[in-house]
Design a protein around this motif. Structure first.
Motif, PDB file in Angstrom:
ATOM      1  N   TYR A  10      99.336 -20.491  96.848  1.00 31.43           N
ATOM      2  CA  TYR A  10     100.791 -20.629  96.920  1.00 31.43           C
ATOM      3  C   TYR A  10     101.445 -19.266  97.165  1.00 31.43           C
ATOM      4  N   ALA A  11     100.883 -18.228  96.544  1.00 27.45           N
ATOM      5  CA  ALA A  11     101.427 -16.878  96.773  1.00 27.45           C
ATOM      6  C   ALA A  11     101.291 -16.494  98.234  1.00 27.45           C
ATOM      7  N   THR A  66     101.377  -4.771  99.194  1.00 26.94           N
ATOM      8  CA  THR A  66     100.780  -4.719  97.866  1.00 26.94           C
ATOM      9  C   THR A  66     100.348  -6.111  97.414  1.00 26.94           C
ATOM     10  N   VAL A  67     101.232  -7.087  97.587  1.00 23.10           N
ATOM     11  CA  VAL A  67     100.897  -8.439  97.146  1.00 23.10           C
ATOM     12  C   VAL A  67      99.810  -9.032  98.044  1.00 23.10           C
ATOM     13  N   ARG A  68      99.849  -8.729  99.325  1.00 17.98           N
ATOM     14  CA  ARG A  68      98.789  -9.211 100.210  1.00 17.98           C
ATOM     15  C   ARG A  68      97.439  -8.664  99.771  1.00 17.98           C
ATOM     16  N   ALA A  69      97.418  -7.416  99.338  1.00 20.50           N
ATOM     17  CA  ALA A  69      96.162  -6.823  98.852  1.00 20.50           C
ATOM     18  C   ALA A  69      95.640  -7.568  97.631  1.00 20.50           C
ATOM     19  N   TYR A 117     103.498 -16.523  90.992  1.00 16.03           N
ATOM     20  CA  TYR A 117     102.340 -17.388  91.203  1.00 16.03           C
ATOM     21  C   TYR A 117     101.050 -16.683  90.765  1.00 16.03           C
ATOM     22  N   ILE A 118     100.935 -15.413  91.100  1.00 11.33           N
ATOM     23  CA  ILE A 118      99.725 -14.665  90.732  1.00 11.33           C
ATOM     24  C   ILE A 118      99.631 -14.523  89.211  1.00 11.33           C
ATOM     25  N   ASP A 119     100.760 -14.277  88.554  1.00  8.87           N
ATOM     26  CA  ASP A 119     100.759 -14.243  87.092  1.00  8.87           C
ATOM     27  C   ASP A 119     100.245 -15.565  86.526  1.00  8.87           C
ATOM     28  N   GLN A 120     100.679 -16.663  87.137  1.00 13.08           N
ATOM     29  CA  GLN A 120     100.276 -17.973  86.638  1.00 13.08           C
ATOM     30  C   GLN A 120      98.791 -18.220  86.876  1.00 13.08           C
TER      31      GLN A 120
END
Length: 393
Positions: free
Chosen positions: A88-89, A108-111, A73-76
């Motif tokens: 969404y992420a 890491t993703v939360r950051a 989702y973050i890539d998108q």
């Protein structure tokens, strides 16, 4: 956690362009249609997202599956400039979101999600915890570098970049160091090193190569090498990969060189992304295009909606819009200074100088002038503005 395309840090996009985003909305059922997004079923990204979503729905408690979907989702979000993908992420990670000590990969993703909202202290705390748990987490080191750069913490950026360079492909390290070089009076040397690294890694991952070419273009521009910068921008665009940051950066290059008409062509039908709509509004105003009022109204409405949500992460963009499109210098200066207290990249500094010059308030620019003197940052645009302000009486 190895994810070299995202090591490319949507950072420049995410941190550099100030997405506005909202708290995650969770539909009542899988069959509920929230909105039709532009992804097509035949697109590889759409197929990947569909497969990751299906896997996650089968086992939403699986950390690896949830992290993989969140990162997709973050890539998108980086490709399209649509901040809803960031929401969404966050929704994907909801069961771990409020935990004080979630799994390292989740931290890491939360950051990454937190920094979209400019919650940099919280993001850095999560990243520090993530690399304590996994010192080889390249994604965490890359985002740590990016956030330190945005905040003007060059020592922190160097430390994170050094560790990242030890772990990631050589091209990542070269591009990472080049970003710091351009802030410390070594833009030309950094560009030379990065260009050599690109030649040596001609077969690298396309997403990584596009990121490195964009960094090269910006660094050449900062060194005052306009032709070389445009060449790198065009090489990146020729890869035909969706990347909103690249489009915005090249649009700014064109605006700076009096080529606003080309911006309208470059960004045709790209107004969905706030950062691209901003460039369209500026270009339309500069060229007196018939769509100028339409673009301006839509951009103003988006800023109003962000403020209504309590979102202040758009201040740099709003300052630029307020100055370039609305012509309100003092209001633009207020917004630019509020933003500069949180972010200290070249673009953040530039809008302060532009607004201070337009408002005839040299003293307001003093923090930026001091920062320029202390760092040796290179940028023809910054130094031209600084020279004008220094001559102001």
């Amino acid at each position: 956690m190895q994810s070299f395309p995202v090591v490319c840090c949507v950072a420049c996009l995410v941190l550099g362009t100030g997405f506005a985003w909202a708290e995650p909305y969770v539909p009542g059922s899988d069959s509920q249609v929230v909105e039709r997004l532009p992804l097509r079923a035949a697109d590889p990204a759409a197929r990947e997202l569909a497969a990751l979503r299906a896997s996650w729905r089968r086992d939403p408690a699986n950390v690896d599956g949830a992290v993989a979907l969140a990162m997709a989702y973050i890539d998108q979000a980086g490709a399209e400039g649509d901040p809803r993908y960031v929401s969404y992420a966050q929704s994907t990670l909801q069961r771990w979101w409020s935990l004080p000590e979630p799994p390292a990969a989740v931290r890491t993703v939360r950051a990454i999600v937190l920094q979209y909202d400019h919650r940099f202290d919280e993001a850095l705390a999560d990243l520090a915890a993530a690399v304590r748990a996994d010192p080889d987490d390249t994604l965490a080191w890359s985002w740590s570098t990016a956030i330190h750069l945005v905040r003007g913490n060059l020592d922190g950026a160097r430390q994170s970049c050094q560790r990242l360079a030890e772990l990631a492909p050589d091209l990542v390290g070269a591009a990472c160091r080049t970003q710091i070089d351009a802030l410390t009076g070594r833009a030309a040397q950094g560009a030379t090193s990065l260009r050599a690294a690109l030649r040596s890694h001609n077969d690298t991952d396309p997403a990584l190569r596009l990121w490195a070419l964009t960094r090269l273009a910006e660094t050449e521009e900062r060194a005052g090498h306009a032709a070389a910068a445009e060449g790198a921008y065009r090489d990146a665009l020729a890869m035909q990969r969706p990347d909103v940051y690249l489009q915005a950066a090249y649009a700014d290059f064109l605006l700076d060189h009096g080529r606003a008409g080309e911006v309208l062509t470059l960004l045709k039908d790209q107004s969905r992304a706030d950062v691209l709509l901003l460039r369209l509004a500026i270009a339309a105003k500069m060229t007196q295009d018939a769509r100028r009022d339409t673009f301006a109204r839509e951009m103003s409405a988006r800023f109003d909606a962000a403020r209504a949500r309590g979102d202040t992460s758009h201040e740099k963009e709003e300052a630029r819009f307020t100055l370039a499109v609305q012509g309100l210098a003092e209001r633009a200066l207020q917004l630019a200074l509020a933003n500069y207290r949180k972010q200290r990249e070249v673009a953040d500094a530039r809008i302060v100088l532009e607004a201070a010059w337009a408002a005839r308030q040299r003293a307001a620019a003093e923090p930026v002038l001091q920062w320029m003197a202390a760092t040796g940052v290179e940028s023809p645009a910054l130094h031209a503005l600084a020279d004008k302000l220094k001559e102001m009486r």
